[in-house]
Design an enzyme around this catalytic site. Structure first.
Site, PDB file in Angstrom:
ATOM      1  CG  PHE A 261      -1.537  14.747 -29.438  1.00 18.48           C
ATOM      2  CD1 PHE A 261      -0.963  14.331 -30.621  1.00 18.48           C
ATOM      3  CD2 PHE A 261      -1.675  16.106 -29.206  1.00 18.48           C
ATOM      4  CE1 PHE A 261      -0.537  15.255 -31.569  1.00 18.48           C
ATOM      5  CE2 PHE A 261      -1.257  17.035 -30.150  1.00 18.48           C
ATOM      6  CZ  PHE A 261      -0.686  16.611 -31.333  1.00 18.48           C
TER       7      PHE A 261
ATOM      8  CG  ASP B 106      -0.008  17.968 -21.985  1.00 12.55           C
ATOM      9  OD1 ASP B 106      -0.662  19.024 -22.007  1.00 12.55           O
ATOM     10  OD2 ASP B 106       0.505  17.458 -22.993  1.00 12.55           O
TER      11      ASP B 106
ATOM     12  CE  LYS C 204      -4.023  22.271 -28.118  1.00 10.89           C
ATOM     13  NZ  LYS C 204      -3.422  22.659 -29.396  1.00 10.89           N
TER      14      LYS C 204
END
Length: 400
Positions: free
Chosen positions: A141, A226, A255
């Site tokens: 994801f 990531d 984030k």
């Protein structure tokens, strides 16, 4: 329109249904606690999918934002501003790299990393034009833009969004030999999550990340990590890659970099990688804006102390020890994760992940389900041990 039911009904009527949130309407928050519009309090055990690593309303982050709000919030990259250079230098130093390319959202940062890898492949590695390929992992994801869902294996993410962007090769996560077989002369990068978050907090086998690092060096391709969810203290280290002593060529961050205050993301690498960009070839009006830089600089300062990494490691050991007891009871079939991050697979006899999330909400704890049977636990790193234990007590109660 102040009741939970009225506000949810209005949201359902006037917003696209691209999320299926729990039926709670948050009005305020502090630290690890949320309060809804009717005054009920909830322990936040999700932390905005790790965007709120430093808690809600963190005093240092709010003060940094307030101070910057009174000065200047946006210039665009048409001009320099006085927070940009320090932000890039401090974030680069935290990562042990030389350059930063700031963006806004995590998906933007992944798209930027894809463009970076391709451009590097053509200009530095010498891959023939139009043939660059990137190897990715199944069950990944990385976001939901058109290019990113092109290499997703999640039917929900892909259905009805084609035609898809070519140039990606998908291999099983954690399978080093499959990765080795997929790398060709046209491969420019391997893009991986060091821990797969949305897939259920999947930790790769020991030695996998070291093997990826060795393979990418050997074959002359970039290792792009990531660390949008796993990075910036969540796992007990600054980066999840640190657990295997691995330094990728490219970090993709987001984030928690914005502290839960503003969206901030970045691609961080050395000059021989990010130096391939020239003016006009990639950009963002809001990327690296003064407000974002001010908040992210304070995030970097918090991480430079090591306090939050240590807290995540210590409380994470406690969390996983307590969750292991639930597997012994048979109510939980498997627990995965690292630091203050766990994927908990619920025995179907006790309900789905959604069922358990709703029952926890009724008891004042907020988590989120994924892939049917799994709930994710990722509280803010500022959570107290007593609050963490109380939240775990509620989980035991709903599975009793």
């Amino acid at each position: 329109m102040t009741t939970t039911e009225d506000l949810i009904a209005a949201a359902e009527a006037h917003s696209a249904h691209n999320y299926h949130p729990l039926p709670v309407v948050v009005a305020s928050a502090e630290g690890a606690w949320l309060t809804d519009v009717e005054g009920r309090r909830y322990l936040d055990m999700l932390a905005g999918y790790s965007a709120l690593n430093f808690g809600h309303g963190n005093r240092r982050l709010i003060e940094a934002a307030e101070k910057q709000l009174r000065r200047v919030t946006l210039t665009s990259r048409a001009f320099h501003h006085d927070r940009f250079a320090e932000f890039c230098a401090r974030l680069a130093r935290l990562c042990g790299k030389e350059m930063v390319l700031p963006m806004n959202t995590g998906a933007e940062a992944v798209e930027t990393a894809v463009k970076t890898a391709r451009k590097w492949g053509y200009q530095v590695k010498g891959v023939p034009d139009g043939r660059a390929r990137i190897v990715v992992a199944a069950d990944n994801f990385h976001g939901r833009t058109t290019t990113i869902v092109s290499f997703s294996t999640d039917p929900e993410a892909r259905a009805d969004y084609g035609p898809f962007t070519p140039g990606f090769d998908i291999v099983p996560y954690g399978d080093l030999e499959a990765l080795r077989a997929a790398v060709t002369e046209d491969t420019v990068a391997v893009l991986l999550e060091p821990i797969q978050g949305e897939a259920g907090v999947l930790v790769p086998p020991p030695g996998y990340l070291r093997g990826v690092r060795e393979l990418t060096r050997e074959r002359g391709v970039l290792f792009v990590a990531d660390e949008i969810q796993s990075g910036l203290g969540r796992t007990g280290r600054t980066f999840a890659c640190d657990h295997e002593g691995v330094v990728p060529d490219v970090y993709v961050l987001g984030k928690a970099l914005g502290g839960g205050v503003v969206p901030v993301s970045a691609v961080v690498a050395d000059a021989d990688v990010l130096g391939v960009f020239k003016p006009g070839e990639h950009g963002s009006t809001f990327g690296g804006n003064p407000l974002a830089c001010a908040v992210a600089l304070e995030v970097v300062a918090l991480l430079e102390t090591g306090e939050f990494q240590q807290r995540a490691a210590e409380l994470g050991d406690h969390l996983h020890g307590e969750l292991a007891l639930l597997t012994e009871s048979g109510r939980v079939t498997e627990v995965r994760g690292r630091g203050l991050w766990a994927g908990v697979d619920i025995d179907p006899a006790y309900g789905s992940g959604r069922d358990v999330s709703e029952r926890l909400m009724e008891r004042g704890v907020l988590v989120k389900d994924t892939h049917g049977a799994t709930i994710r636990i990722a509280p803010p790193l500022v959570i107290s041990k007593d609050d963490l234990d109380w939240g775990l007590d509620q989980l035991r109660a709903v599975l009793a």
